[in-house]
Write a protein that holds these residues in place. Sequence first.
Motif, PDB file in Angstrom:
ATOM      1  N   GLY A 295       0.826  -1.196   0.000  1.00 29.67           N
ATOM      2  CA  GLY A 295       0.000   0.000   0.000  1.00 29.67           C
ATOM      3  C   GLY A 295       0.862   1.248   0.000  1.00 29.67           C
ATOM      4  N   PHE A 296       0.662   2.118  -0.994  1.00 32.60           N
ATOM      5  CA  PHE A 296       1.373   3.400  -1.073  1.00 32.60           C
ATOM      6  C   PHE A 296       0.325   4.506  -0.910  1.00 32.60           C
ATOM      7  CE2 PHE A 296       3.358   0.318  -3.915  1.00 32.60           C
ATOM      8  CZ  PHE A 296       4.657   0.279  -3.437  1.00 32.60           C
ATOM      9  N   TYR A 297       0.416   5.269   0.170  1.00 32.52           N
ATOM     10  CA  TYR A 297      -0.594   6.279   0.473  1.00 32.52           C
ATOM     11  C   TYR A 297       0.079   7.637   0.669  1.00 32.52           C
ATOM     12  CZ  TYR A 297      -3.216   2.037   1.696  1.00 32.52           C
ATOM     13  OH  TYR A 297      -3.810   0.798   1.675  1.00 32.52           O
ATOM     14  N   ILE A 298      -0.500   8.692   0.075  1.00 32.11           N
ATOM     15  CA  ILE A 298       0.022  10.046   0.255  1.00 32.11           C
ATOM     16  C   ILE A 298      -1.099  10.961   0.738  1.00 32.11           C
ATOM     17  CG2 ILE A 298       1.886   9.832  -1.427  1.00 32.11           C
ATOM     18  CD1 ILE A 298       0.119  11.311  -3.447  1.00 32.11           C
ATOM     19  N   ALA A 299      -0.717  12.017   1.454  1.00 30.56           N
ATOM     20  CA  ALA A 299      -1.709  12.958   1.987  1.00 30.56           C
ATOM     21  C   ALA A 299      -1.027  14.274   2.333  1.00 30.56           C
ATOM     22  CB  ALA A 299      -2.394  12.374   3.226  1.00 30.56           C
ATOM     23  N   ASN A 300      -1.860  15.295   2.566  1.00 29.13           N
ATOM     24  CA  ASN A 300      -1.411  16.593   3.098  1.00 29.13           C
ATOM     25  C   ASN A 300      -0.302  17.233   2.267  1.00 29.13           C
ATOM     26  OD1 ASN A 300      -3.195  16.250   5.351  1.00 29.13           O
ATOM     27  ND2 ASN A 300      -1.687  14.867   6.254  1.00 29.13           N
ATOM     28  N   LEU A 301      -0.557  17.375   0.977  1.00 24.77           N
ATOM     29  CA  LEU A 301       0.403  18.008   0.078  1.00 24.77           C
ATOM     30  C   LEU A 301       0.341  19.524   0.231  1.00 24.77           C
ATOM     31  CD1 LEU A 301      -0.374  15.164  -1.226  1.00 24.77           C
ATOM     32  CD2 LEU A 301       0.406  16.147  -3.363  1.00 24.77           C
ATOM     33  N   LYS A 302       1.505  20.156   0.244  1.00 21.99           N
ATOM     34  CA  LYS A 302       1.548  21.614   0.357  1.00 21.99           C
ATOM     35  C   LYS A 302       2.796  22.151  -0.334  1.00 21.99           C
ATOM     36  CE  LYS A 302       2.366  23.716   4.342  1.00 21.99           C
ATOM     37  NZ  LYS A 302       2.168  24.270   5.715  1.00 21.99           N
ATOM     38  N   ILE A 303       2.607  23.160  -1.180  1.00 15.61           N
ATOM     39  CA  ILE A 303       3.716  23.825  -1.864  1.00 15.61           C
ATOM     40  C   ILE A 303       3.624  25.313  -1.557  1.00 15.61           C
ATOM     41  CG2 ILE A 303       4.794  24.320  -4.089  1.00 15.61           C
ATOM     42  CD1 ILE A 303       3.420  21.743  -5.134  1.00 15.61           C
ATOM     43  N   ALA A 304       4.736  25.895  -1.111  1.00 17.29           N
ATOM     44  CA  ALA A 304       4.747  27.310  -0.739  1.00 17.29           C
ATOM     45  C   ALA A 304       5.982  27.984  -1.318  1.00 17.29           C
ATOM     46  CB  ALA A 304       4.733  27.463   0.780  1.00 17.29           C
ATOM     47  N   THR A 305       5.835  29.222  -1.726  1.00 19.43           N
ATOM     48  CA  THR A 305       6.949  29.957  -2.329  1.00 19.43           C
ATOM     49  C   THR A 305       7.557  30.941  -1.333  1.00 19.43           C
ATOM     50  OG1 THR A 305       5.468  31.683  -3.173  1.00 19.43           O
ATOM     51  CG2 THR A 305       5.890  29.798  -4.605  1.00 19.43           C
ATOM     52  N   GLY A 306       8.777  31.369  -1.642  1.00 21.23           N
ATOM     53  CA  GLY A 306       9.442  32.373  -0.818  1.00 21.23           C
ATOM     54  C   GLY A 306      10.355  31.770   0.227  1.00 21.23           C
ATOM     55  N   LEU A 307      11.247  32.619   0.762  1.00 18.47           N
ATOM     56  CA  LEU A 307      12.182  32.230   1.819  1.00 18.47           C
ATOM     57  C   LEU A 307      11.972  33.157   3.011  1.00 18.47           C
ATOM     58  CD1 LEU A 307      15.425  31.700  -0.287  1.00 18.47           C
ATOM     59  CD2 LEU A 307      13.947  29.936   0.670  1.00 18.47           C
ATOM     60  N   PRO A 308      11.204  32.736   4.006  1.00 21.24           N
ATOM     61  CA  PRO A 308      10.912  33.618   5.139  1.00 21.24           C
ATOM     62  C   PRO A 308      12.154  33.934   5.965  1.00 21.24           C
ATOM     63  CG  PRO A 308      10.151  31.382   5.577  1.00 21.24           C
ATOM     64  CD  PRO A 308      10.568  31.416   4.141  1.00 21.24           C
ATOM     65  N   ASP A 309      12.286  35.194   6.336  1.00 23.40           N
ATOM     66  CA  ASP A 309      13.374  35.641   7.204  1.00 23.40           C
ATOM     67  C   ASP A 309      12.740  36.007   8.542  1.00 23.40           C
ATOM     68  OD1 ASP A 309      15.409  36.892   8.554  1.00 23.40           O
ATOM     69  OD2 ASP A 309      16.122  38.038   6.835  1.00 23.40           O
ATOM     70  N   THR A 310      12.704  35.037   9.446  1.00 27.32           N
ATOM     71  CA  THR A 310      11.991  35.204  10.716  1.00 27.32           C
ATOM     72  C   THR A 310      12.512  36.387  11.517  1.00 27.32           C
ATOM     73  OG1 THR A 310      11.713  32.806  10.768  1.00 27.32           O
ATOM     74  CG2 THR A 310      11.239  34.011  12.793  1.00 27.32           C
ATOM     75  N   ARG A 311      13.825  36.462  11.683  1.00 27.34           N
ATOM     76  CA  ARG A 311      14.408  37.518  12.514  1.00 27.34           C
ATOM     77  C   ARG A 311      14.099  38.903  11.956  1.00 27.34           C
ATOM     78  NH1 ARG A 311      17.707  41.257  13.055  1.00 27.34           N
ATOM     79  NH2 ARG A 311      18.207  41.142  10.844  1.00 27.34           N
ATOM     80  N   HIS A 312      14.294  39.070  10.633  1.00 27.93           N
ATOM     81  CA  HIS A 312      14.060  40.378  10.020  1.00 27.93           C
ATOM     82  C   HIS A 312      12.600  40.799  10.166  1.00 27.93           C
ATOM     83  CE1 HIS A 312      14.261  43.665   7.110  1.00 27.93           C
ATOM     84  NE2 HIS A 312      13.179  43.149   6.542  1.00 27.93           N
ATOM     85  N   LYS A 313      11.693  39.887   9.882  1.00 27.98           N
ATOM     86  CA  LYS A 313      10.276  40.244   9.917  1.00 27.98           C
ATOM     87  C   LYS A 313       9.798  40.543  11.333  1.00 27.98           C
ATOM     88  CE  LYS A 313       8.704  38.067   5.652  1.00 27.98           C
ATOM     89  NZ  LYS A 313       8.242  39.360   5.090  1.00 27.98           N
ATOM     90  N   LEU A 314      10.259  39.753  12.296  1.00 27.88           N
ATOM     91  CA  LEU A 314       9.785  39.941  13.662  1.00 27.88           C
ATOM     92  C   LEU A 314      10.466  41.125  14.346  1.00 27.88           C
ATOM     93  CD1 LEU A 314       7.949  38.937  15.876  1.00 27.88           C
ATOM     94  CD2 LEU A 314       9.694  37.271  16.534  1.00 27.88           C
ATOM     95  N   VAL A 315      11.777  41.231  14.220  1.00 30.91           N
ATOM     96  CA  VAL A 315      12.531  42.266  14.933  1.00 30.91           C
ATOM     97  C   VAL A 315      12.420  43.621  14.244  1.00 30.91           C
ATOM     98  CG1 VAL A 315      14.818  42.974  15.737  1.00 30.91           C
ATOM     99  CG2 VAL A 315      14.133  40.565  15.862  1.00 30.91           C
TER     100      VAL A 315
END
Length: 429
Positions: A295-315
């Motif tokens: 049995g081969f089962y797949i689920a919860n596919l997600k594709i997202a673009t961009g490279l988040p910069d956590t420190r820059h955005k938050l600080v």
Amino acid sequence: MKQIILLAALAALTNGDAQAQLGKFTNKVKNKLSQKVNQRVDNRVDKTLDDGLDVVEGKKSVETVTEKKETPGSASPKTSVKSYSKFDFVPGEKIIYADDFTGEEMGQLPLNWNTQGKAELVTLEAAKGNWLRLFPVASYLTSNKEPFTKNFTVEFDLLLSMENTGYSYPYFSFGLMSSGEDDAGDNKFLDGGYRKVQSAEVYLRLSSGGTTSTYMESYDRGARSFITESQQLSALEANYGKPVHFSIQVQESRLRVWVNAEKKFDLPKALPVTEIFNNLFFRTFSSSYKEDQLGFYIANLKIATGLPDTRHKLVEEGKFSTTGILFDVNAATIKPESAGVLKEIGETLVKHGELKVNIIGHTDSDGSDAANAELSKKRAEAVKKYLEENFKIEASRLSAEGKGDSEPVADNKTKEGKAQNRRVEFIKQ
């Protein structure tokens, strides 16, 4: 008396001739046997070399390589998912494709997917949600229509149900492809056609006894441009029968792949950059197993673009929003694959001790307003508690609230919009 002596002499002479003839016959048999053995060995060697060259030259695919038997019952025992403490995957900012198969007709291939085989949506006792079962031998193209851009992430869950009857398990693969100017779901990209423009494929050589392995290769304009050595992937077989999370991050030519918390590939120059990738594919291969034994089962596919910069955005910008903190369905239990995002946030808060943050949970529009408001608040509180316990952030620096589905940032009528709305925001105070 003379006659007796003569007869004895003739007998002796005859016996000597017979022995000589027998000796010649024996030598002839030995020579013939030696020639036959050498001939058969040469034939075997030639066939093996020809098969190997055919695979390299693309005349035969990997699934046609001769299988070998394994010892029945040699599969490794199932173990729990390992710690995600070193997991550093962070998903892209904008979700362009999401498919958890909600609302699709059970027992059928999801709408706008394509294959030259068959597939069916099912539910499983071993895992929540809807799962797409893939059958040997076939290729599968998702329903995505958006280009991935140069920097993007891909996530999906894979569950393998393997009944060991003594034969080698088949290969399984997944990958990225570009269709150029053509439709990304066109029939021409099935059965090897995905290599015609640009592709990257990760092969899983499924096995037992700790011998499961993986390797990756890429193609540019139909010619192989990169291939890795095989790497051990025994952690995958330890989780047969359980969901395994795959995470992929692409930064132009760089490819990184995680299997659960383990980073298997970090390849700076693995990918061709002639075209933009625009679809995800899966492939199943042949074996000696019957259809109901695998049995081969797949689920919860997600594709997202961009490279988040956590420190820059938050600080510096004062706000960081992420869809990378995941929870169990209708619950506030944080999934382990959220560790990468939480690690970046926690380390940013540790480094900037003066920073105070309000954590806000958001949901999609499914369910009642009251239930969504309560669920989003519990999820925000779960994130707050996680940061306090795992990064020793003072409780006075963190606050939590939930806004349910009251502030959507995308259309709740689409799967991608709902996935984008299920988010956690961090607001600088």
